[in-house]
Design an enzyme around this catalytic site. Structure first.
Site, PDB file in Angstrom:
ATOM      1  N   LYS A 229      32.025   1.718 -44.826  1.00 44.07           N
ATOM      2  CA  LYS A 229      31.514   1.816 -43.571  1.00 44.07           C
ATOM      3  C   LYS A 229      32.676   2.013 -42.621  1.00 44.07           C
ATOM      4  CE  LYS A 229      28.464   0.712 -39.962  1.00 44.07           C
ATOM      5  NZ  LYS A 229      27.218   0.131 -39.459  1.00 44.07           N
TER       6      LYS A 229
ATOM      7  N   ARG B 113      28.796   9.934 -39.412  1.00 48.59           N
ATOM      8  CA  ARG B 113      28.130   8.537 -39.426  1.00 48.59           C
ATOM      9  C   ARG B 113      26.710   8.616 -39.592  1.00 48.59           C
ATOM     10  NH1 ARG B 113      29.379   3.623 -35.333  1.00 48.59           N
ATOM     11  NH2 ARG B 113      27.930   2.047 -36.168  1.00 48.59           N
TER      12      ARG B 113
HETATM   13  P1  NAD Z   1      18.220 -11.070 -38.906  1.00 42.73           P
HETATM   14  O1  NAD Z   1      19.451 -11.111 -38.152  1.00 42.73           O
HETATM   15  O2  NAD Z   1      16.913 -11.149 -38.406  1.00 42.73           O
HETATM   16  O3  NAD Z   1      18.236 -12.210 -39.919  1.00 42.73           O
HETATM   17  C1  NAD Z   1      17.320 -12.627 -41.083  1.00 42.73           C
HETATM   18  C2  NAD Z   1      16.641 -14.032 -40.823  1.00 42.73           C
HETATM   19  O4  NAD Z   1      17.801 -14.919 -41.477  1.00 42.73           O
HETATM   20  C3  NAD Z   1      16.741 -14.542 -39.558  1.00 42.73           C
HETATM   21  O5  NAD Z   1      15.588 -15.510 -39.322  1.00 42.73           O
HETATM   22  C4  NAD Z   1      18.077 -15.419 -39.339  1.00 42.73           C
HETATM   23  O6  NAD Z   1      17.966 -16.311 -38.443  1.00 42.73           O
HETATM   24  C5  NAD Z   1      18.162 -15.958 -40.694  1.00 42.73           C
HETATM   25  N1  NAD Z   1      19.607 -16.273 -41.101  1.00 42.73           N
HETATM   26  C6  NAD Z   1      20.885 -15.555 -41.037  1.00 42.73           C
HETATM   27  N2  NAD Z   1      21.509 -16.157 -41.520  1.00 42.73           N
HETATM   28  C7  NAD Z   1      21.348 -17.148 -42.086  1.00 42.73           C
HETATM   29  C8  NAD Z   1      21.934 -18.023 -43.251  1.00 42.73           C
HETATM   30  N3  NAD Z   1      23.221 -18.059 -43.499  1.00 42.73           N
HETATM   31  N4  NAD Z   1      21.250 -19.120 -43.691  1.00 42.73           N
HETATM   32  C9  NAD Z   1      19.846 -19.135 -43.391  1.00 42.73           C
HETATM   33  N5  NAD Z   1      19.281 -18.329 -42.407  1.00 42.73           N
HETATM   34  C10 NAD Z   1      19.934 -17.318 -41.860  1.00 42.73           C
HETATM   35  O7  NAD Z   1      18.201  -9.618 -39.933  1.00 42.73           O
HETATM   36  P2  NAD Z   1      19.444  -8.767 -40.501  1.00 42.73           P
HETATM   37  O8  NAD Z   1      18.626  -8.250 -41.820  1.00 42.73           O
HETATM   38  O9  NAD Z   1      20.734  -9.372 -40.776  1.00 42.73           O
HETATM   39  O10 NAD Z   1      19.358  -7.881 -39.442  1.00 42.73           O
HETATM   40  C11 NAD Z   1      18.386  -6.897 -39.224  1.00 42.73           C
HETATM   41  C12 NAD Z   1      18.869  -6.105 -37.890  1.00 42.73           C
HETATM   42  O11 NAD Z   1      19.935  -5.821 -37.953  1.00 42.73           O
HETATM   43  C13 NAD Z   1      17.904  -5.396 -37.341  1.00 42.73           C
HETATM   44  O12 NAD Z   1      17.600  -5.698 -36.055  1.00 42.73           O
HETATM   45  C14 NAD Z   1      18.674  -3.970 -37.378  1.00 42.73           C
HETATM   46  O13 NAD Z   1      18.044  -3.100 -36.287  1.00 42.73           O
HETATM   47  C15 NAD Z   1      20.011  -4.406 -37.213  1.00 42.73           C
HETATM   48  N6  NAD Z   1      20.850  -3.658 -37.927  1.00 42.73           N
HETATM   49  C16 NAD Z   1      21.830  -3.051 -36.896  1.00 42.73           C
HETATM   50  C17 NAD Z   1      23.077  -2.250 -37.568  1.00 42.73           C
HETATM   51  C18 NAD Z   1      24.206  -1.745 -36.549  1.00 42.73           C
HETATM   52  O14 NAD Z   1      25.144  -1.068 -37.176  1.00 42.73           O
HETATM   53  N7  NAD Z   1      24.166  -2.525 -35.622  1.00 42.73           N
HETATM   54  C19 NAD Z   1      22.978  -1.842 -38.851  1.00 42.73           C
HETATM   55  C20 NAD Z   1      21.836  -2.267 -39.681  1.00 42.73           C
HETATM   56  C21 NAD Z   1      20.929  -2.957 -39.050  1.00 42.73           C
HETATM   57  N1  GLY Z   2      23.777   1.491 -39.845  1.00 38.26           N
HETATM   58  C1  GLY Z   2      24.138   2.697 -39.320  1.00 38.26           C
HETATM   59  C2  GLY Z   2      25.416   2.783 -38.285  1.00 38.26           C
HETATM   60  O1  GLY Z   2      25.916   1.752 -38.056  1.00 38.26           O
HETATM   61  O2  GLY Z   2      25.493   3.735 -37.851  1.00 38.26           O
END
Ligand code: NAD
Ligand code: GLY
Length: 364
Positions: free
Chosen positions: A225, A242
């Site tokens: 990445k 990207r």
């Molecule tokens: P999330 O942040 O919703 O976390 C999942 C769940 O697990 C939540 O309920 C959280 O509170 C819980 N949790 C987190 N860590 C924990 C731990 N260690 N122990 C217990 N519970 C825990 O989900 P995710 O999959 O991490 O992130 C999804 C989001 O990321 C989406 O909104 C997506 O759009 C975004 N995203 C952003 C990028 C970027 O480049 N910025 C890339 C991919 C995804």
């Molecule tokens: N997850 C896609 C990006 O960061 O561009």
């Protein structure tokens, strides 16, 4: 504690991503260093993380104020919650040398990152990812943002963190379904850039937080990445760049939206999207049927879905894909699998082929 560092090379905005068991202790040291210099710092985390990682959160709370978001999950990336963070920053008198520590999954990273990007036109923020998805993907690269009712991630900014610490031990409390969802992004990294990583995932399934290979797997994903982000930070390249990180995501975003957010975890929708993208690529003679089978087997082996659990309406999936941010001049843009470890972007995919793979994946 043995740690490895990957640098995201962006000139004077370069930053380290440190990966290792126990590396979270460095977060406390960095907060102490900043506080000693008179900088005001805060932590933003989610209710589930505050509860599951209470010991670590308490250590942080002894140094700086902690804001726990009102809810968990995707609905947290809202205008209301963003405003709450701004008000919290102001109440704790964060000024230009202030800093925000985002402790959580992608939701917290995206929300707190955007709050930091917009408060006082941008203050420092640090990522302390607690989900596998956040460690291998969302905490690196500086995409921050929130959702609107009109769609996901519609408001946001590029704002690179100052540092990232990925401590696999924090995954001990992550529910297995969330861990598997993160594996979808890991498999994606292998598929777009590293056949060896993909091979390792074929041979070692399913992984869990304790697996001795996990730190190496996280590091490899971060390296991939980081290289992509360094070459095309703002996703402006006409080809590749990207956008390759979106393998499977055109399908995944449509599945998430059509099924209703929360029905599929993001990573689960990506897993189905990876299979659809592989089938589409084989139909276009980019990759082979055997490679499609390898994708399906690996997705399954990591306890992820390979097709829709219940049928979704094809017309609605297609209409949602047309609204995708990546649509240019009305043309859908797909990432195609050229081989295992190689991908390309294309806006020349006939809609009928996209419809066919959606049908094969359970749409009707
Ligand atoms: P999330 O942040 O919703 O976390 C999942 C769940 O697990 C939540 O309920 C959280 O509170 C819980 N949790 C987190 N860590 C924990 C731990 N260690 N122990 C217990 N519970 C825990 O989900 P995710 O999959 O991490 O992130 C999804 C989001 O990321 C989406 O909104 C997506 O759009 C975004 N995203 C952003 C990028 C970027 O480049 N910025 C890339 C991919 C995804
Ligand atoms: N997850 C896609 C990006 O960061 O561009």
């Amino acid at each position: 504690m043995s740690a490895e560092t990957v640098t995201v090379a962006l000139g004077d905005r370069s930053y380290p991503v440190k990966i290792g068991i126990g590396i979270r202790q460095e977060v406390l040291a960095e907060a102490q260093r900043r506080l000693a210099q008179g900088s005001r710092c805060v932590v933003v985390t989610s209710p589930a993380v505050a509860q599951a990682q209470s010991h670590f959160v308490q250590s942080l709370a002894q140094l700086m104020p902690v804001l726990v978001t009102a809810q968990d999950g995707e609905t947290t990336k809202s205008v209301q919650e963003l405003a709450r963070l701004w008000v919290f920053f102001a109440a704790h008198k964060l000024n230009r040398d202030g800093a925000v520590f985002a402790l959580g999954g992608g939701v917290i990273g995206d929300l707190a990152g955007f709050a930091a990007a917009s408060y006082l036109r941008g203050i420092d923020f640090y990522q302390v990812p607690t989900t596998l998805l956040a460690m291998v993907d969302s905490s690196v690269g500086g995409k921050t943002g929130i959702n609107l009712t009109a769609g996901k991630n519609l408001v946001g900014n590029f704002h690179q963190p100052t540092a990232v610490w990925a401590d696999p031990e924090l995954l001990a409390t992550l529910p297995p379904r969330e861990f598997a969802a993160g594996m979808a992004e890991v498999i994606k990294h292998g598929l777009i850039a590293d056949a060896d990583l993909f091979g390792l995932l074929e041979q070692n399934a399913p992984l869990n937080w304790k697996h001795p290979l996990l730190p190496k797997v996280i590091r490899r994903c971060v390296e991939i990445k980081a290289a992509v982000v360094a070459s095309d930070e703002r996703e402006t390249k006409a080809e590749g760049g990207r956008a390759l990180l979106n393998l499977g995501h055109t399908f995944a975003h449509a599945i998430e939206a059509t099924a209703g957010y929360g029905t599929y975890l993001h990573g689960e929708a990506v897993a189905i999207g990876l299979v659809m993208a592989a089938r589409l690529s084989a139909t276009l003679h980019r990759c082979t049927p055997a490679q499609v089978e390898a994708v399906i087997a690996t997705v399954k082996a990591h306890e992820l879905p390979t097709h829709l659990r219940t049928p979704l309406p094809l017309a609605q999936l297609m209409a949602t894909m047309q609204k995708d941010k990546k649509v240019r001049a009305g043309k859908l843009r797909f990432v195609l699998q050229e081989s295992i470890g190689g991908a390309s972007t294309s806006d020349q995919v006939p809609e009928a082929l996209a419809q066919e793979v959606l049908r094969q994946g359970g749409a009707q």
